[in-house]
Design a protein around this motif. Structure first.
Motif, PDB file in Angstrom:
ATOM      1  N   PRO A 144       0.903  -1.097   0.001  1.00 18.13           N
ATOM      2  CA  PRO A 144       0.037   0.040  -0.112  1.00 18.13           C
ATOM      3  C   PRO A 144       1.048   1.346  -0.130  1.00 18.13           C
ATOM      4  O   PRO A 144       1.916   1.476   0.525  1.00 18.13           O
ATOM      5  N   LEU A 145       0.327   2.180  -0.645  1.00 14.46           N
ATOM      6  CA  LEU A 145       1.183   3.355  -0.844  1.00 14.46           C
ATOM      7  C   LEU A 145       1.476   4.029   0.458  1.00 14.46           C
ATOM      8  O   LEU A 145       2.667   4.564   0.967  1.00 14.46           O
ATOM      9  N   GLU A 146       0.585   4.014   1.316  1.00 18.95           N
ATOM     10  CA  GLU A 146       0.858   4.886   2.851  1.00 18.95           C
ATOM     11  C   GLU A 146       2.036   3.946   3.547  1.00 18.95           C
ATOM     12  O   GLU A 146       2.789   4.658   4.121  1.00 18.95           O
ATOM     13  N   THR A 147       1.986   2.809   3.268  1.00 20.99           N
ATOM     14  CA  THR A 147       3.174   2.000   4.010  1.00 20.99           C
ATOM     15  C   THR A 147       4.407   2.211   3.108  1.00 20.99           C
ATOM     16  O   THR A 147       5.312   2.304   3.920  1.00 20.99           O
ATOM     17  N   ALA A 148       4.413   2.206   2.032  1.00 21.87           N
ATOM     18  CA  ALA A 148       5.474   2.671   1.294  1.00 21.87           C
ATOM     19  C   ALA A 148       6.194   3.876   1.682  1.00 21.87           C
ATOM     20  O   ALA A 148       7.465   4.092   2.087  1.00 21.87           O
ATOM     21  N   VAL A 149       5.262   4.796   1.746  1.00 25.71           N
ATOM     22  CA  VAL A 149       5.726   6.306   2.541  1.00 25.71           C
ATOM     23  C   VAL A 149       6.267   5.925   3.806  1.00 25.71           C
ATOM     24  O   VAL A 149       7.576   6.527   4.072  1.00 25.71           O
ATOM     25  N   GLU A 150       5.643   5.345   4.685  1.00 28.36           N
ATOM     26  CA  GLU A 150       6.236   5.154   6.017  1.00 28.36           C
ATOM     27  C   GLU A 150       7.733   4.549   6.332  1.00 28.36           C
ATOM     28  O   GLU A 150       8.569   4.924   6.735  1.00 28.36           O
ATOM     29  N   TRP A 187       2.754  -2.443  -9.973  1.00 30.20           N
ATOM     30  CA  TRP A 187       2.169  -1.985  -8.991  1.00 30.20           C
ATOM     31  C   TRP A 187       0.932  -1.357  -8.884  1.00 30.20           C
ATOM     32  O   TRP A 187       0.587  -0.347 -10.003  1.00 30.20           O
ATOM     33  N   GLY A 188       0.021  -1.598  -8.054  1.00 32.25           N
ATOM     34  CA  GLY A 188      -1.126  -1.024  -8.023  1.00 32.25           C
ATOM     35  C   GLY A 188      -2.320  -1.571  -8.955  1.00 32.25           C
ATOM     36  O   GLY A 188      -3.518  -1.146  -8.672  1.00 32.25           O
ATOM     37  N   GLU A 232      -4.587   3.904  -8.732  1.00 36.71           N
ATOM     38  CA  GLU A 232      -3.007   4.462  -8.696  1.00 36.71           C
ATOM     39  C   GLU A 232      -2.119   3.392  -9.544  1.00 36.71           C
ATOM     40  O   GLU A 232      -2.568   2.284  -9.518  1.00 36.71           O
ATOM     41  N   SER A 233      -1.099   3.985  -9.796  1.00 37.95           N
ATOM     42  CA  SER A 233       0.036   3.136 -10.755  1.00 37.95           C
ATOM     43  C   SER A 233       1.207   3.654 -10.136  1.00 37.95           C
ATOM     44  O   SER A 233       1.417   4.353  -9.293  1.00 37.95           O
ATOM     45  N   LEU A 234       2.325   2.994 -10.917  1.00 41.21           N
ATOM     46  CA  LEU A 234       3.682   2.864 -10.379  1.00 41.21           C
ATOM     47  C   LEU A 234       4.027   4.550 -10.247  1.00 41.21           C
ATOM     48  O   LEU A 234       4.818   4.882  -9.262  1.00 41.21           O
ATOM     49  N   ILE A 235       3.683   5.490 -11.193  1.00 39.96           N
ATOM     50  CA  ILE A 235       4.016   7.097 -11.148  1.00 39.96           C
ATOM     51  C   ILE A 235       3.421   7.800  -9.863  1.00 39.96           C
ATOM     52  O   ILE A 235       4.172   8.284  -9.257  1.00 39.96           O
ATOM     53  N   ASP A 236       2.400   7.076  -9.389  1.00 44.20           N
ATOM     54  CA  ASP A 236       1.700   7.635  -8.202  1.00 44.20           C
ATOM     55  C   ASP A 236       2.651   7.140  -6.929  1.00 44.20           C
ATOM     56  O   ASP A 236       3.176   8.169  -6.185  1.00 44.20           O
ATOM     57  N   LEU A 237       3.040   5.874  -6.974  1.00 45.15           N
ATOM     58  CA  LEU A 237       3.930   5.643  -5.955  1.00 45.15           C
ATOM     59  C   LEU A 237       5.306   6.448  -5.827  1.00 45.15           C
ATOM     60  O   LEU A 237       5.791   6.863  -4.753  1.00 45.15           O
ATOM     61  N   MET A 238       5.818   6.587  -7.068  1.00 47.74           N
ATOM     62  CA  MET A 238       7.107   7.206  -7.143  1.00 47.74           C
ATOM     63  C   MET A 238       7.026   8.618  -6.401  1.00 47.74           C
ATOM     64  O   MET A 238       7.858   9.052  -6.050  1.00 47.74           O
ATOM     65  N   GLU A 239       5.948   9.250  -7.001  1.00 53.08           N
ATOM     66  CA  GLU A 239       5.726  10.659  -6.506  1.00 53.08           C
ATOM     67  C   GLU A 239       5.642  10.713  -5.096  1.00 53.08           C
ATOM     68  O   GLU A 239       6.185  11.624  -4.542  1.00 53.08           O
ATOM     69  N   ALA A 240       4.778  10.072  -4.429  1.00 55.59           N
ATOM     70  CA  ALA A 240       4.723   9.751  -3.106  1.00 55.59           C
ATOM     71  C   ALA A 240       6.016   9.604  -2.268  1.00 55.59           C
ATOM     72  O   ALA A 240       6.444  10.155  -1.173  1.00 55.59           O
ATOM     73  N   VAL A 241       6.691   8.348  -2.708  1.00 56.97           N
ATOM     74  CA  VAL A 241       7.978   8.171  -2.153  1.00 56.97           C
ATOM     75  C   VAL A 241       9.259   9.273  -2.186  1.00 56.97           C
ATOM     76  O   VAL A 241       9.738   9.356  -1.500  1.00 56.97           O
ATOM     77  N   CYS A 242       9.142   9.863  -3.480  1.00 56.71           N
ATOM     78  CA  CYS A 242      10.327  10.896  -3.814  1.00 56.71           C
ATOM     79  C   CYS A 242       9.961  12.028  -2.684  1.00 56.71           C
ATOM     80  O   CYS A 242      10.986  12.658  -2.245  1.00 56.71           O
ATOM     81  N   ALA A 264       7.464  11.844 -13.815  1.00 53.92           N
ATOM     82  CA  ALA A 264       8.962  11.600 -13.539  1.00 53.92           C
ATOM     83  C   ALA A 264      10.117  12.469 -13.449  1.00 53.92           C
ATOM     84  O   ALA A 264      10.952  12.769 -12.692  1.00 53.92           O
ATOM     85  N   ALA A 265       9.935  13.273 -14.640  1.00 53.55           N
ATOM     86  CA  ALA A 265      11.156  14.052 -14.685  1.00 53.55           C
ATOM     87  C   ALA A 265      10.892  15.387 -13.845  1.00 53.55           C
ATOM     88  O   ALA A 265      11.857  16.227 -13.415  1.00 53.55           O
ATOM     89  N   ALA A 266      10.038  15.776 -13.210  1.00 53.92           N
ATOM     90  CA  ALA A 266       9.808  16.604 -12.151  1.00 53.92           C
ATOM     91  C   ALA A 266      10.006  16.170 -10.707  1.00 53.92           C
ATOM     92  O   ALA A 266       9.967  17.213 -10.104  1.00 53.92           O
ATOM     93  N   LEU A 267      10.541  14.826 -10.659  1.00 52.56           N
ATOM     94  CA  LEU A 267      10.982  14.481  -9.237  1.00 52.56           C
ATOM     95  C   LEU A 267      12.520  14.729  -9.203  1.00 52.56           C
ATOM     96  O   LEU A 267      13.250  14.010  -9.852  1.00 52.56           O
ATOM     97  N   PRO A 268      12.980  15.660  -8.448  1.00 48.35           N
ATOM     98  CA  PRO A 268      14.497  15.857  -8.608  1.00 48.35           C
ATOM     99  C   PRO A 268      15.379  14.859  -7.793  1.00 48.35           C
ATOM    100  O   PRO A 268      16.598  14.832  -7.969  1.00 48.35           O
TER     101      PRO A 268
END
Length: 429
Positions: free
Chosen positions: A171-177, A200-201, A208-218, A244-248
């Protein structure tokens, strides 16, 4: 009790091993090297090829012979797909690829009661993601975060869907934690890993898809780098690249699984893309990222592959301009459709792998040359030959003169290359 674990196979297996090690320590047990005396020996097996099966059997046989009084426990893909073969080896605990916490419960029971225990649940019965403690690979430099398990692509050469079951997502929330916790522990880079993270997702059914996970994790990682594991080429869309390109802190290295650069071969492999779609992914990445490292895997000598088909693959490699490649001669995986197809002679498979490796080496040198003159933030890991070694965000290896740089991120100006790694000097702070 003292426990030693031997791990074969992929990064997911490595991740699950370190999670078991963390859990064992939390329970008050001692984890020791596999070469030392222990009360229990765990073999975390791999089954991606017949050679992997053989290596798994060899390790099990060796440890039983060397430590006849210890408990020998086996888990992983080989014991999931070939439980009868592992059972015949006389192991004390037989498990598969699921429920690592439950496996450790049974391990404790086996050591205390000295009786044989089995628990292999059919892989396709699994519907939930088992959350395990995330952790590191190399002394708090880089950590892995497993975000997905399972695969339903059913490529004709692959047994992993049968070993791992359907797609399950962290789950996205767990990935963030877990990301935030890894950052607090001092890791400078987190690698998102899984059996098929592009999926993923899919099971969450919430859009939700992988890019949503990437944004939250980044976001959760702050300045800590985020690196992606292997991606299915169709993941790369215009929307994916724009976001993705907007994630520094996202590392501009994209491992796009290829396997063949010939459409006819890809169809026999039951891959879900063709070369035109693959090129589209490469072009999008090059459009949205500056000098990204696009890396890949290649199988040579797949069943029925002709010289003409292989020539198409070699030309396709040049067209894509890969920064780095992993090349494997096709290995028969019994139990898969490809095992029953007309086979290419071993000598031909190996000769084609050699020719592909020559092309890959040339492309690698060309990519490294394109890095000269650029300045990268390099995550340093360990000394090497009197200098210090690390990885740039594009995952290219970098060597500089310096000392005491472990786990530091320092800006490095690339001054040259020896054809294998980048050479540089530390830039002024």
């Amino acid at each position: 009790m003292k426990v030693a674990i031997y791990t074969l196979g992929c990064k997911v297996n490595q991740y699950e091993t370190q999670a078991m090690e963390q859990t064992l320590r939390a329970r008050g047990h001692e984890v020791v090297p596999f070469s030392q005396e222990a009360d229990a020996y765990v073999v975390n097996t791999c089954s991606v090829t017949a050679v992997s099966d053989q290596k798994s059997r060899q390790v099990i046989h060796r440890v039983k012979k060397q430590h006849p009084d210890a408990v020998v426990a086996v888990c992983g893909c080989y014991s999931q797909t070939h439980a009868d073969d592992v059972r015949a080896l006389g192991v004390d605990l037989l498990s598969g690829t699921g429920d690592r916490q439950g496996f450790l419960d049974l391990l404790e029971e086996a050591v205390v009661q000295r009786r044989r225990i089995e628990s292999v649940v059919p892989s396709f019965d699994r519907r939930t993601f088992e959350v395990l403690p995330a952790g590191g690979m190399t002394e708090r430099t880089r950590a892995m975060l497993k975000v997905e398990d399972g695969c339903v692509n059913f490529c004709t050469y692959c047994i992993i869907p049968y070993a791992r079951g359907p797609v399950r997502s962290l789950p996205l929330e767990t990935a963030v934690e877990q990301t935030a916790q890894l950052c607090r522990e001092g890791y400078q880079e987190i690698v998102l890993t899984g059996i098929e993270i592009s999926s993923w997702g899919r099971d969450l059914k919430n859009g939700e898809s992988l890019i949503d996970l990437m944004e939250a994790v980044c976001r959760a990682a702050g300045p800590v780098r985020i690196r992606l594991g292997s991606l299915e080429p169709r993941t790369i869309t215009e929307d994916f690249c724009r976001r993705a390109a907007a994630l520094p802190n996202l590392c501009p290295q994209f491992h796009l699984s290829l396997q063949s650069g010939c459409d006819e071969t890809l169809r026999r492999m039951n891959r879900k893309y063709d070369t035109a779609r693959y090129v589209q992914s490469v072009e999008l990445l090059n459009q949205y990222f500056e000098h990204p490292a696009i890396t890949t895997d290649l199988i040579t000598g797949f069943p029925e592959e002709t010289e003409e088909e292989f020539s198409k693959t070699l030309s396709f490699l040049e067209r894509c301009g890969f920064a780095q490649m992993h090349i494997f001669p096709y290995s028969i995986r019994p139990g898969t459709p490809a095992a029953d197809m007309p086979q290419v002679p071993k000598a031909v498979k190996e000769e084609r792998a050699h020719r592909a490796a020559q092309v890959a080496a040339g492309l690698h040198r060309k990519y490294l040359e394109g890095c000269v003159g650029r300045t990268y933030p390099v995550l340093f890991e360990q000394p090497r030959d009197g200098r210090y070694f690390g990885h740039a965000p594009n995952y290219m290896e970098v060597l500089v003169d310096g000392a005491d740089l472990h786990n530091q991120v320092r800006r490095v100006t690339i001054t040259g290359t020896d054809g294998e790694v980048l050479l540089g000097t530390l830039a002024e702070a």
